[in-house]
Design a protein around this motif. Structure first.
Motif, PDB file in Angstrom:
ATOM      1  N   ILE A  47       9.519   5.878 -12.989  1.00 51.83           N
ATOM      2  CA  ILE A  47       8.126   5.643 -12.614  1.00 51.83           C
ATOM      3  C   ILE A  47       8.013   5.638 -11.091  1.00 51.83           C
ATOM      4  O   ILE A  47       8.751   4.919 -10.405  1.00 51.83           O
ATOM      5  CB  ILE A  47       7.622   4.299 -13.176  1.00 51.83           C
ATOM      6  CG1 ILE A  47       7.705   4.305 -14.701  1.00 51.83           C
ATOM      7  CG2 ILE A  47       6.186   4.019 -12.725  1.00 51.83           C
ATOM      8  CD1 ILE A  47       7.378   2.979 -15.347  1.00 51.83           C
ATOM      9  N   ASN A  48       7.122   6.449 -10.559  1.00 49.40           N
ATOM     10  CA  ASN A  48       6.940   6.567  -9.118  1.00 49.40           C
ATOM     11  C   ASN A  48       5.941   5.502  -8.632  1.00 49.40           C
ATOM     12  O   ASN A  48       4.734   5.645  -8.795  1.00 49.40           O
ATOM     13  CB  ASN A  48       6.430   7.966  -8.764  1.00 49.40           C
ATOM     14  CG  ASN A  48       6.309   8.165  -7.258  1.00 49.40           C
ATOM     15  OD1 ASN A  48       6.708   7.307  -6.461  1.00 49.40           O
ATOM     16  ND2 ASN A  48       5.768   9.302  -6.862  1.00 49.40           N
ATOM     17  N   PHE A  49       6.460   4.429  -8.051  1.00 48.92           N
ATOM     18  CA  PHE A  49       5.603   3.341  -7.585  1.00 48.92           C
ATOM     19  C   PHE A  49       4.651   3.821  -6.489  1.00 48.92           C
ATOM     20  O   PHE A  49       3.504   3.374  -6.401  1.00 48.92           O
ATOM     21  CB  PHE A  49       6.471   2.188  -7.062  1.00 48.92           C
ATOM     22  CG  PHE A  49       5.679   1.046  -6.492  1.00 48.92           C
ATOM     23  CD1 PHE A  49       4.957   0.196  -7.325  1.00 48.92           C
ATOM     24  CD2 PHE A  49       5.649   0.813  -5.112  1.00 48.92           C
ATOM     25  CE1 PHE A  49       4.223  -0.860  -6.796  1.00 48.92           C
ATOM     26  CE2 PHE A  49       4.924  -0.232  -4.585  1.00 48.92           C
ATOM     27  CZ  PHE A  49       4.204  -1.070  -5.425  1.00 48.92           C
ATOM     28  N   TRP A  50       5.110   4.734  -5.654  1.00 51.65           N
ATOM     29  CA  TRP A  50       4.309   5.206  -4.522  1.00 51.65           C
ATOM     30  C   TRP A  50       3.018   5.883  -4.990  1.00 51.65           C
ATOM     31  O   TRP A  50       2.021   5.885  -4.261  1.00 51.65           O
ATOM     32  CB  TRP A  50       5.129   6.171  -3.669  1.00 51.65           C
ATOM     33  CG  TRP A  50       4.429   6.649  -2.432  1.00 51.65           C
ATOM     34  CD1 TRP A  50       4.006   7.911  -2.164  1.00 51.65           C
ATOM     35  CD2 TRP A  50       4.048   5.864  -1.300  1.00 51.65           C
ATOM     36  NE1 TRP A  50       3.397   7.979  -0.937  1.00 51.65           N
ATOM     37  CE2 TRP A  50       3.414   6.730  -0.369  1.00 51.65           C
ATOM     38  CE3 TRP A  50       4.192   4.521  -0.957  1.00 51.65           C
ATOM     39  CZ2 TRP A  50       2.914   6.292   0.855  1.00 51.65           C
ATOM     40  CZ3 TRP A  50       3.693   4.078   0.261  1.00 51.65           C
ATOM     41  CH2 TRP A  50       3.075   4.957   1.140  1.00 51.65           C
ATOM     42  N   SER A  51       3.019   6.413  -6.199  1.00 48.17           N
ATOM     43  CA  SER A  51       1.826   7.096  -6.701  1.00 48.17           C
ATOM     44  C   SER A  51       0.682   6.118  -6.982  1.00 48.17           C
ATOM     45  O   SER A  51      -0.453   6.549  -7.215  1.00 48.17           O
ATOM     46  CB  SER A  51       2.163   7.885  -7.970  1.00 48.17           C
ATOM     47  OG  SER A  51       2.554   7.024  -9.020  1.00 48.17           O
ATOM     48  N   TYR A  52       0.969   4.829  -6.934  1.00 48.97           N
ATOM     49  CA  TYR A  52      -0.067   3.807  -7.141  1.00 48.97           C
ATOM     50  C   TYR A  52      -0.466   3.139  -5.825  1.00 48.97           C
ATOM     51  O   TYR A  52      -1.042   2.050  -5.818  1.00 48.97           O
ATOM     52  CB  TYR A  52       0.430   2.737  -8.114  1.00 48.97           C
ATOM     53  CG  TYR A  52       0.661   3.246  -9.517  1.00 48.97           C
ATOM     54  CD1 TYR A  52      -0.366   3.251 -10.454  1.00 48.97           C
ATOM     55  CD2 TYR A  52       1.905   3.730  -9.912  1.00 48.97           C
ATOM     56  CE1 TYR A  52      -0.161   3.727 -11.746  1.00 48.97           C
ATOM     57  CE2 TYR A  52       2.122   4.211 -11.196  1.00 48.97           C
ATOM     58  CZ  TYR A  52       1.087   4.203 -12.106  1.00 48.97           C
ATOM     59  OH  TYR A  52       1.304   4.667 -13.383  1.00 48.97           O
ATOM     60  N   ARG A  53      -0.183   3.812  -4.710  1.00 47.43           N
ATOM     61  CA  ARG A  53      -0.438   3.222  -3.394  1.00 47.43           C
ATOM     62  C   ARG A  53      -1.915   2.952  -3.131  1.00 47.43           C
ATOM     63  O   ARG A  53      -2.253   2.141  -2.250  1.00 47.43           O
ATOM     64  CB  ARG A  53       0.127   4.116  -2.289  1.00 47.43           C
ATOM     65  CG  ARG A  53      -0.457   5.512  -2.233  1.00 47.43           C
ATOM     66  CD  ARG A  53       0.287   6.368  -1.212  1.00 47.43           C
ATOM     67  NE  ARG A  53      -0.213   7.743  -1.147  1.00 47.43           N
ATOM     68  CZ  ARG A  53       0.131   8.708  -1.988  1.00 47.43           C
ATOM     69  NH1 ARG A  53       0.975   8.456  -2.964  1.00 47.43           N
ATOM     70  NH2 ARG A  53      -0.367   9.929  -1.856  1.00 47.43           N
ATOM     71  N   GLN A  54      -2.816   3.593  -3.892  1.00 44.29           N
ATOM     72  CA  GLN A  54      -4.243   3.349  -3.676  1.00 44.29           C
ATOM     73  C   GLN A  54      -4.633   1.919  -4.056  1.00 44.29           C
ATOM     74  O   GLN A  54      -5.705   1.439  -3.696  1.00 44.29           O
ATOM     75  CB  GLN A  54      -5.097   4.351  -4.474  1.00 44.29           C
ATOM     76  CG  GLN A  54      -5.052   4.173  -5.984  1.00 44.29           C
ATOM     77  CD  GLN A  54      -3.925   4.973  -6.622  1.00 44.29           C
ATOM     78  OE1 GLN A  54      -2.937   5.319  -5.966  1.00 44.29           O
ATOM     79  NE2 GLN A  54      -4.089   5.289  -7.900  1.00 44.29           N
ATOM     80  N   HIS A  55      -3.744   1.226  -4.770  1.00 47.16           N
ATOM     81  CA  HIS A  55      -4.007  -0.160  -5.172  1.00 47.16           C
ATOM     82  C   HIS A  55      -3.379  -1.164  -4.201  1.00 47.16           C
ATOM     83  O   HIS A  55      -3.302  -2.356  -4.517  1.00 47.16           O
ATOM     84  CB  HIS A  55      -3.452  -0.416  -6.570  1.00 47.16           C
ATOM     85  CG  HIS A  55      -4.059   0.442  -7.634  1.00 47.16           C
ATOM     86  ND1 HIS A  55      -5.359   0.277  -8.076  1.00 47.16           N
ATOM     87  CD2 HIS A  55      -3.538   1.474  -8.357  1.00 47.16           C
ATOM     88  CE1 HIS A  55      -5.610   1.155  -9.026  1.00 47.16           C
ATOM     89  NE2 HIS A  55      -4.528   1.902  -9.217  1.00 47.16           N
ATOM     90  N   ALA A  56      -2.943  -0.702  -3.041  1.00 45.73           N
ATOM     91  CA  ALA A  56      -2.186  -1.554  -2.115  1.00 45.73           C
ATOM     92  C   ALA A  56      -2.938  -2.835  -1.748  1.00 45.73           C
ATOM     93  O   ALA A  56      -2.360  -3.931  -1.752  1.00 45.73           O
ATOM     94  CB  ALA A  56      -1.826  -0.776  -0.850  1.00 45.73           C
ATOM     95  N   LEU A  57      -4.217  -2.732  -1.423  1.00 47.10           N
ATOM     96  CA  LEU A  57      -4.979  -3.922  -1.029  1.00 47.10           C
ATOM     97  C   LEU A  57      -5.123  -4.894  -2.192  1.00 47.10           C
ATOM     98  O   LEU A  57      -5.037  -6.120  -2.006  1.00 47.10           O
ATOM     99  CB  LEU A  57      -6.358  -3.514  -0.496  1.00 47.10           C
ATOM    100  CG  LEU A  57      -6.377  -2.850   0.878  1.00 47.10           C
ATOM    101  CD1 LEU A  57      -7.807  -2.469   1.271  1.00 47.10           C
ATOM    102  CD2 LEU A  57      -5.776  -3.792   1.928  1.00 47.10           C
TER     103      LEU A  57
END
Length: 296
Positions: free
Chosen positions: A56-66
């Motif tokens: 699973i690529n965690f970086w692909s969910y970076r839009q949820h960082a905040l």
């Protein structure tokens, strides 16, 4: 709630009940804030390795960082810090009673901030029964500490409020796998805690911590945090924040049962009465008991 959601809730209660054992051992040696950092950092590392192993690529969910940062702050940084600090001045019984008010605050917050989790008579009655059960379970000895330091009691109440708001925020992660949400929150919490610990406690003196304490810290980080929050977010996604918060009614029961099984502690009459009240409260919240009674 479905039968599977209830099973997850009881499993989560058992896991978080074990966290009292781990924290009780570790906080005697490790400063509270440093212990929070160890807990979230170990959990974050374990969860990243798990995602990597699953491809699973965690970086692909970076839009949820905040949102991850907000969740890490509300679910981990604030409540863990307040609870560990509160433990230095409050008895475990009083803290468990105050912490068990989490579902009440969650019901109130959810009523204002959500459209699908409103206050019902079943929820309020069930939660009050559950808290009465916890007071009974812990015993009258715990009540003697209610006149303790006000600041410590307020810290615990503030922690429960933080959990309530975090539960509502967690609902916004629908479509994000629970493992990813857990990883994001723990990563954010770790990044937040590093400068706090360096400023307040200094560089952690890891060489002075013995193997037994490290075992407790690992149990706290891996089992009671990494695994537990995967379960928690799964419950939030399927059953809602209010139902997920009911775990705080189950945790004291599991803690006492674990003590009985592994530490040879004995159950008294009030323990069984308290567990019965908690079970009745959970059945009342579920609504099936009242529905069945009305049909008769």
């Amino acid at each position: 709630m479905t039968g599977f959601a209830w099973a997850q809730l009881f499993l989560l209660g058992a896991i978080w009940g074990g966290s009292f054992f781990f924290a009780r051992i570790a906080v005697q040696v490790v400063p509270p804030l440093t212990l929070v950092l160890f807990r979230v950092a170990i959990a974050a590392l374990a969860l990243h390795l798990y995602l990597l192993a699953r491809g699973i690529n965690f970086w692909s969910y970076r839009q949820h960082a905040l949102k991850f940062a907000g969740l890490g702050l509300l679910m981990n940084v604030i409540p863990f810090s307040l609870l560990f600090i509160g433990q230095t001045a409050l008895g475990a019984g009083v803290e468990a009673i105050l912490n068990a008010t989490t579902p009440i605050w969650t019901v109130v917050v959810a009523a204002f901030l959500t459209v699908d989790e409103k206050v019902t008579v079943n929820k309020i009655a069930g939660i009050l029964l559950g808290i009465a059960g916890i007071v009974t379970l812990i015993g009258p000895g715990a009540l003697t500490g209610l006149g303790g330091p006000l600041w410590a009691e307020m810290l615990v109440i503030a922690a429960t409020l933080s959990y309530a708001f975090a539960g509502i925020l967690a609902k916004r992660f629908k479509g994000v796998p629970p493992t990813v949400t857990s990883t994001g929150q723990m990563t954010a919490a770790t990044l937040i805690m590093i400068p706090i610990v360096l400023f307040w406690d200094g560089v952690p003196q890891v060489a002075t911590i013995d193997g037994g304490v490290w075992a407790a810290i690992l149990g706290l980080g891996l089992l009671s945090t990494a695994c537990a929050y995967i379960l928690y977010f799964s419950i939030v996604q399927t059953a809602g924040a209010t139902n997920a918060s009911l775990v705080t009614l189950i945790v004291p029961v599991s803690a006492i049962l674990l003590g009985t099984i592994f530490l040879g502690e004995r159950l008294a009459a009030h323990d069984f009465l308290g567990m019965g009240l908690i079970a009745l409260g959970l059945l009342t919240i579920d609504g099936r008991l009242i529905t069945a009674m009305r049909k008769r």
